[in-house]
Design an enzyme around this catalytic site. Structure first.
Site, PDB file in Angstrom:
ATOM      1  N   LYS A   1      -0.883   0.751 -24.730  1.00  0.00           N
ATOM      2  CA  LYS A   1      -0.601   1.115 -26.163  1.00  0.00           C
ATOM      3  C   LYS A   1       0.081   0.419 -27.204  1.00  0.00           C
ATOM      4  O   LYS A   1       1.159  -0.004 -26.827  1.00  0.00           O
ATOM      5  CB  LYS A   1      -1.986   1.679 -26.316  1.00  0.00           C
ATOM      6  CG  LYS A   1      -3.542   1.294 -25.774  1.00  0.00           C
ATOM      7  CD  LYS A   1      -4.558   2.449 -26.320  1.00  0.00           C
ATOM      8  CE  LYS A   1      -5.541   2.173 -25.996  1.00  0.00           C
ATOM      9  NZ  LYS A   1      -6.070   3.410 -24.403  1.00  0.00           N
TER      10      LYS A   1
ATOM     11  N   THR B   1      -2.696   5.500 -21.963  1.00  0.00           N
ATOM     12  CA  THR B   1      -2.724   4.701 -21.177  1.00  0.00           C
ATOM     13  C   THR B   1      -1.359   4.880 -21.504  1.00  0.00           C
ATOM     14  O   THR B   1      -0.910   4.954 -22.579  1.00  0.00           O
ATOM     15  CB  THR B   1      -3.904   3.796 -21.735  1.00  0.00           C
ATOM     16  OG1 THR B   1      -3.281   3.987 -22.710  1.00  0.00           O
ATOM     17  CG2 THR B   1      -5.147   4.136 -21.781  1.00  0.00           C
TER      18      THR B   1
ATOM     19  N   TYR C   1       0.548  -0.952   0.450  1.00  0.00           N
ATOM     20  CA  TYR C   1       0.431  -0.141   0.135  1.00  0.00           C
ATOM     21  C   TYR C   1       0.834   1.138  -0.045  1.00  0.00           C
ATOM     22  O   TYR C   1       2.077   1.537   0.922  1.00  0.00           O
ATOM     23  CB  TYR C   1      -0.917   0.016   1.261  1.00  0.00           C
ATOM     24  CG  TYR C   1      -2.148  -0.495   0.626  1.00  0.00           C
ATOM     25  CD1 TYR C   1      -3.053  -0.006  -0.138  1.00  0.00           C
ATOM     26  CD2 TYR C   1      -2.569  -0.963   1.630  1.00  0.00           C
ATOM     27  CE1 TYR C   1      -4.239   1.069  -0.432  1.00  0.00           C
ATOM     28  CE2 TYR C   1      -4.330  -1.247   1.259  1.00  0.00           C
ATOM     29  CZ  TYR C   1      -4.778  -0.188   0.200  1.00  0.00           C
ATOM     30  OH  TYR C   1      -6.516  -0.883   0.018  1.00  0.00           O
TER      31      TYR C   1
ATOM     32  N   GLU D   1      -0.558   4.891  -0.357  1.00  0.00           N
ATOM     33  CA  GLU D   1      -1.158   6.336  -0.638  1.00  0.00           C
ATOM     34  C   GLU D   1      -0.386   7.428   0.111  1.00  0.00           C
ATOM     35  O   GLU D   1       0.192   7.073   0.428  1.00  0.00           O
ATOM     36  CB  GLU D   1      -2.897   5.818   0.329  1.00  0.00           C
ATOM     37  CG  GLU D   1      -3.591   5.265  -0.371  1.00  0.00           C
ATOM     38  CD  GLU D   1      -4.120   5.475   0.586  1.00  0.00           C
ATOM     39  OE1 GLU D   1      -5.225   5.358   1.407  1.00  0.00           O
ATOM     40  OE2 GLU D   1      -5.627   4.127   0.291  1.00  0.00           O
TER      41      GLU D   1
ATOM     42  N   ASP E   1      -5.756  13.722 -24.606  1.00  0.00           N
ATOM     43  CA  ASP E   1      -6.282  11.788 -24.268  1.00  0.00           C
ATOM     44  C   ASP E   1      -5.212  11.715 -25.562  1.00  0.00           C
ATOM     45  O   ASP E   1      -5.844  11.142 -26.539  1.00  0.00           O
ATOM     46  CB  ASP E   1      -7.123  11.395 -23.978  1.00  0.00           C
ATOM     47  CG  ASP E   1      -7.308   9.889 -24.121  1.00  0.00           C
ATOM     48  OD1 ASP E   1      -6.709   9.644 -24.149  1.00  0.00           O
ATOM     49  OD2 ASP E   1      -8.771   9.510 -23.900  1.00  0.00           O
TER      50      ASP E   1
ATOM     51  N   ARG F   1      -0.818  -2.668 -18.518  1.00  0.00           N
ATOM     52  CA  ARG F   1      -2.157  -2.149 -18.631  1.00  0.00           C
ATOM     53  C   ARG F   1      -2.198  -0.177 -17.274  1.00  0.00           C
ATOM     54  O   ARG F   1      -3.005  -1.155 -16.006  1.00  0.00           O
ATOM     55  CB  ARG F   1      -2.959  -2.875 -18.243  1.00  0.00           C
ATOM     56  CG  ARG F   1      -4.413  -2.502 -18.703  1.00  0.00           C
ATOM     57  CD  ARG F   1      -5.334  -4.171 -19.103  1.00  0.00           C
ATOM     58  NE  ARG F   1      -4.920  -4.516 -20.321  1.00  0.00           N
ATOM     59  CZ  ARG F   1      -4.958  -4.364 -21.614  1.00  0.00           C
ATOM     60  NH1 ARG F   1      -6.191  -3.143 -21.761  1.00  0.00           N
ATOM     61  NH2 ARG F   1      -4.592  -4.734 -22.513  1.00  0.00           N
TER      62      ARG F   1
HETATM   63  N1  DSN Z   1     -11.318   0.668 -25.587  1.00  0.00           N
HETATM   64  C1  DSN Z   1      -9.363   1.092 -25.999  1.00  0.00           C
HETATM   65  C2  DSN Z   1      -9.673   0.891 -27.529  1.00  0.00           C
HETATM   66  O1  DSN Z   1      -9.552   0.225 -27.651  1.00  0.00           O
HETATM   67  O2  DSN Z   1      -8.898   1.887 -28.697  1.00  0.00           O
HETATM   68  C3  DSN Z   1      -9.698   2.375 -25.859  1.00  0.00           C
HETATM   69  O3  DSN Z   1      -9.437   2.934 -24.130  1.00  0.00           O
END
Ligand code: DSN
Length: 427
Positions: free
Chosen positions: A231, A228, A56, A58, A202, A237
C-alpha cells in the site's frame, strides 16, 4: 530448454499477454485512487518477476528444509535488516504472503481458538481479519468490537476501554482500512495492559507514512505490528510482521509451519528492494507529499460541497459521504470508473445503506503521488470527481472527462517501457 520454454509471453499465451497489455494501458491512462493501491518501481517489479519464483525455501535463513537456499537467505536477511532499520522493531518475520496471513499468524502466535479479540468494527473502517464473522478471525476467535463516535467519527477510546473491561479480550487489535485519522497508540496499549491483553496493530494502510516519518509509529507500543507491503509502503503484494523478541519464536512458528509452506522468495526479494527504497531520503519526501495531496484533495472536495467523514484527513485517504447528495457509493464508483477515476464504494460509520450499496466512497492519494502529481492536480481531480458525480447519468460528459483524465495521466508517465498511446484506448 524446450522451444516452448523460450517463447515470449505474447508468443506463448496471447490471451494472457493481451490482458496484461490492457491492464498496463488501464494503469497508465486512468487515475488510480484506490487508497490501498500503488505503483511499484521497475526494480521491485524486476525482483518480483525473477527466477527466485523457482525456489523452495521452507524454514528460515540458515535453517532451511531445502538445499540451494544461500541466495534466498540473502534476500530474506535483507528484508529483516531493512525492516528493523526502518521501523525499529526487535524481530521481523519477512515471509507472510499477505496482510491476512500476517494477521492470522500474529493471532495464532498469542491466542487459542475461542479466545476473545477486540477490533474496530468493519462497518466503522476496520478490516475483515479484525474479527468479522465471515473471516477466519471471526470464526476461530470470539470477536468483540469498538467503534467511532457518532459526533466526531473518530475512534471512541472510552467505548474501547469499556468493552475491554467487560469482555476481557486476549488481544486488542488496532488498525483500519478506511479510517482517515491518527491513532492513539499509547491509549490502546494502556487499555491492553489494564486488561492483560496483547496489543496487535495492523498498520497496513499507513506503513509507508510511518516509514516516511509523517505518521506516528505503532511499533514502540504494540507487542506485534503487522502490515502489508504494497500500500503506502509501495512494495510487492505481501505481508510482514514486527514483534518483540519474546514473541519471535511463537510468531515464526505461526507463520511457518503454522500458516504457510514455502515463502514466495521472488516476493521476499521484491520486499527487500522496496524496503531499501523506503530507507532512502526521497521516500520521506514521497510520504510527505501523499499526505499533502490528500489534504489538498480533502479541502477541494469540501469546497465542492461534499461531506467528509470525520471532517477531513490526517493520512492518505478520505471517506466521502456521497449519499448526503443522494448518490450511492456504488453509483459513484461506476460513474467515476467511466470517467477514468478508479475508487471504491465504502460504508461510512453508522451507514443506513447496505455494504454493496453504501453511502460512501474511499479515495486515496498514494498511487497518484508516485506518478508525481501534486496539489494542483488534486484540485483539478476534485473538480472532475464533483462533475462526474453530478452528471453521473450522462455518458457523454463522463466520456469527455475520461479524455481529460487521460491527457493529465499521460503527462505523468509510469513505466518507461510502456508509454501509453496519445489517444484514449477503448477497452
Ligand atoms: N482490501 C484492502 C483495502 O483495500 O483496504 C485491505 O486489506
Amino acid at each position: 530448454m524446450t522451444d516452448r520454454m523460450s517463447l515470449t509471453l505474447a508468443q506463448a499465451d496471447p490471451l494472457v499477454a493481451a490482458a496484461l497489455e490492457q491492464e498496463t494501458l488501464r494503469q497508465h491512462e486512468g487515475l488510480e485512487m484506490i487508497a490501498s493501491e500503488n505503483f511499484v518501481s521497475e526494480a521491485v517489479l524486476e525482483a518480483a518477476g525473477s527466477v527466485f519464483t523457482n525456489k523452495y525455501a521452507e524454514g528460515y535463513p540458515g535453517r532451511r528444509y531445502y538445499g540451494g537456499c544461500e541466495f534466498a537467505d540473502i534476500v530474506e536477511n535483507l528484508v529483516r535488516d531493512r525492516a528493523r532499520q526502518l521501523f525499529g522493531g526487535e524481530h521481523i518475520n519477512a515471509q507472510p504472503h499477505s496482510g491476512s496471513q500476517a494477521n492470522a499468524s500474529a493471532y495464532a502466535a498469542v491466542l487459542q481458538p475461542g479466545d476473545t479479540i477486540l477490533g474496530l468494527d468493519l462497518a466503522h473502517g476496520g478490516h475483515l481479519t479484525h474479527g468479522h464473522r465471515l473471516s477466519f478471525s471471526g470464526k476461530l476467535y470470539r470477536p468483540t468490537f469498538y467503534h467511532v463516535r457518532r459526533d466526531t467519527e473518530q475512534i471512541d477510546y472510552d467505548e474501547l476501554e469499556a468493552v475491554a473491561e467487560k469482555e476481557k479480550p486476549k488481544a486488542i487489535i488496532g488498525g483500519a482500512s478506511a479510517y482517515p485519522r491518527l491513532w492513539d497508540f499509547a491509549r490502546m496499549r494502556q487499555v491492553a495492559d489494564k486488561v492483560g491483553a496483547i496489543y496487535i496493530f495492523d498498520m497496513a494502510h499507513i506503513a509507508g507514512l510511518v516509514a516516511g516519518g509523517v505518521h506516528p509509529s505503532p511499533v514502540p507500543h504494540a507487542h506485534i505490528t503487522t502490515t502489508t507491503t504494497h500500500k503506502t509502503l509501495r512494495g510487492p503484494r505481501a505481508g510482514l510482521i514486527i514483534c518483540t523478541q519474546d514473541l519471535a519464536q511463537a510468531v515464526d512458528k505461526a507463520v511457518f509451519p503454522g500458516q504457510q509452506g514455502g515463502p514466495l522468495v521472488h516476493v521476499v526479494a521484491a520486499k527487500a528492494v522496496a524496503l531499501g527504497e523506503a530507507l532512502r531520503p526521497e521516500f520521506r519526501a514521497y510520504a510527505t507529499q501523499i499526505v499533502a495531496n490528500c489534504k489538498a484533495l480533502a479541502e477541494a472536495m469540501s469546497e465542492a460541497g461534499f461531506r467528509l467523514v470525520s471532517g477531513g484527513t490526517d493520512n492518505h485517504l478520505i471517506l466521502v459521504d456521497v449519499f448526503q447528495k443522494g448518490i450511492l457509493g456504488s453509483e459513484a464508483e461506476l460513474a467515476l470508473g467511466k470517467a477514468g477515476v478508479t475508487v471504491n464504494k465504502n460504508s461510512i460509520p453508522w451507514d443506513t445503506n447496505p455494504p454493496l450499496k453504501p453511502s460512501g466512497i474511499r479515495v486515496g492519494t498514494p498511487a497518484l503521488t508516485t506518478r508525481g502529481m501534486k496539489e494542483p492536480e488534486m484540485r483539478q481531480i476534485a473538480v472532475w470527481i464533483a462533475k462526474a458525480l453530478e452528471m453521473r447519468n450522462d455518458d457523454a460528459v463522463l466520456e469527455r472527462i475520461r479524455g481529460e483524465v487521460a491527457e493529465l495521466a499521460n503527462q505523468f508517465p509510469l513505466y518507461a517501457w510502456r508509454r501509453p498511446p496519445v489517444a484514449v484506448h477503448a477497452y
